[in-house]
Design an enzyme around this catalytic site. Structure first.
Site: not given
Length: 303
Positions: A21, A45, A70, A100, A131, A193-194, A266
């Site tokens: 996503s 997205k 960001a 997502n 996130c 995730n990041t 990603g």
């Protein structure tokens, strides 16, 4: 012949390769480049209850072995996603798609999932409690087992479709959070995730990103992702969607050996828009090279 099919939370997909996503839009943008039906599926997205403009610019900063973003969950809101974005997708993608979903309250998550639940083509929910670059929501739900479990329960009440909870690596104990989600009814775990990161401009002596910090992704985070997937695989019985620094068919195999049933790509999509197609095409060759006949046989094989 090799078998690349895997079963993700009760739905069989042709291969484990899933664009992540935020890096693949709503799919139809990439369908102009190649037939996206070669994908196992993809995660569209990040969608929220209301429209979001996202964070101020600049939103992207390059790094030596990755990037920081960001964007801030920019999207038109769930109503327009359903009425405007998804119809364009259905014209070029004939498989179930992964939705997502993000939120700023438990009610937000439940509302958005309930709206999307009515869409036939959605096969799975990937609920993003991780996130790192939005204020007042996002990662705050994924840093405590109790909060992550609360979101999981709320979403499970409004859908019978598989619910996969996307976890944050920005925690001290990801295993306890994964277990709490499983106990609350999650059908799968998506990770990682990041990582939270930043860059500073030497000329201005200020952070490059307007948000100051953002999500760090790319090849540099793969060892962290592998370690966390490996740890969680030992602790839960539900499937894991692994991601973090994946850009080759070999990376996919490595992530599956750590414990992933499927693998998301990603940041690599932003460097090479054909990367997922090329990984899928190369996967049978890499399987033959390492004596793998069926991908299902290697899930968690490194344990």
């Amino acid at each position: 012949m090799v078998n690349t099919k895997v079963n993700l939370c009760g739905l069989e997909i042709d291969n484990p390769v899933i664009p992540a996503s935020g890096t693949f839009g709503f799919g139809y943008e990439f369908a102009e480049l190649y037939d996206i039906n070669c994908l196992g599926t993809f995660s569209f997205k990040g969608t929220t209850r209301d429209a979001r403009f996202g964070n101020p610019t600049p939103r992207i900063a390059e790094c030596e072995a990755g990037m920081i973003n960001a964007v801030g969950l920019q999207n038109p809101g769930v109503e327009k996603v359903i009425s405007e974005e998804l119809p364009k997708l259905y014209r070029c993608f004939n498989k179930p798609v992964m939705a997502n979903v993000s939120g700023f309250s438990v009610e937000d998550y439940a509302y958005t999932c309930e709206k999307l639940d009515a869409v036939d083509k959605i096969g799975w929910f990937e609920v993003n409690v991780s996130c790192p670059n939005v204020h007042g929501g996002g990662m705050s739900f994924g840093t405590s087992p109790e909060a992550a479990a609360e979101v999981t329960k709320a979403v499970k009440k409004v859908t019978k479709k598989p619910v996969i909870i996307k976890l944050s690596p920005n925690v001290t104990d990801i295993v306890s959070i994964a277990k709490a989600c499983e106990e609350a009814g999650a059908d799968g775990i998506s990770m990682i995730n990041t990582l939270l990161g930043m860059r500073i401009d030497l000329k201005t002596k200020k952070p490059i990103i307007a948000n100051k910090m953002g999500g760090f992704s790319g090849p540099a985070i793969k060892p962290v992702a592998l370690r966390m997937v490996y740890q969680v695989y030992d602790a839960v019985k539900i499937p894991i969607v692994g991601m973090g620094g994946i850009s080759t068919a070999e990376d996919v195999i490595e992530m599956m050996l750590a414990g992933a049933t499927a693998v998301e790509i990603g940041a690599a999509n932003l460097i090479d828009p054909f990367v997922c197609r090329d990984i899928i095409n190369n996967l049978p060759n890499v399987m033959k090279k390492y004596g793998i006949k069926d991908l299902k046989d290697i899930i968690g094989g490194a344990h």
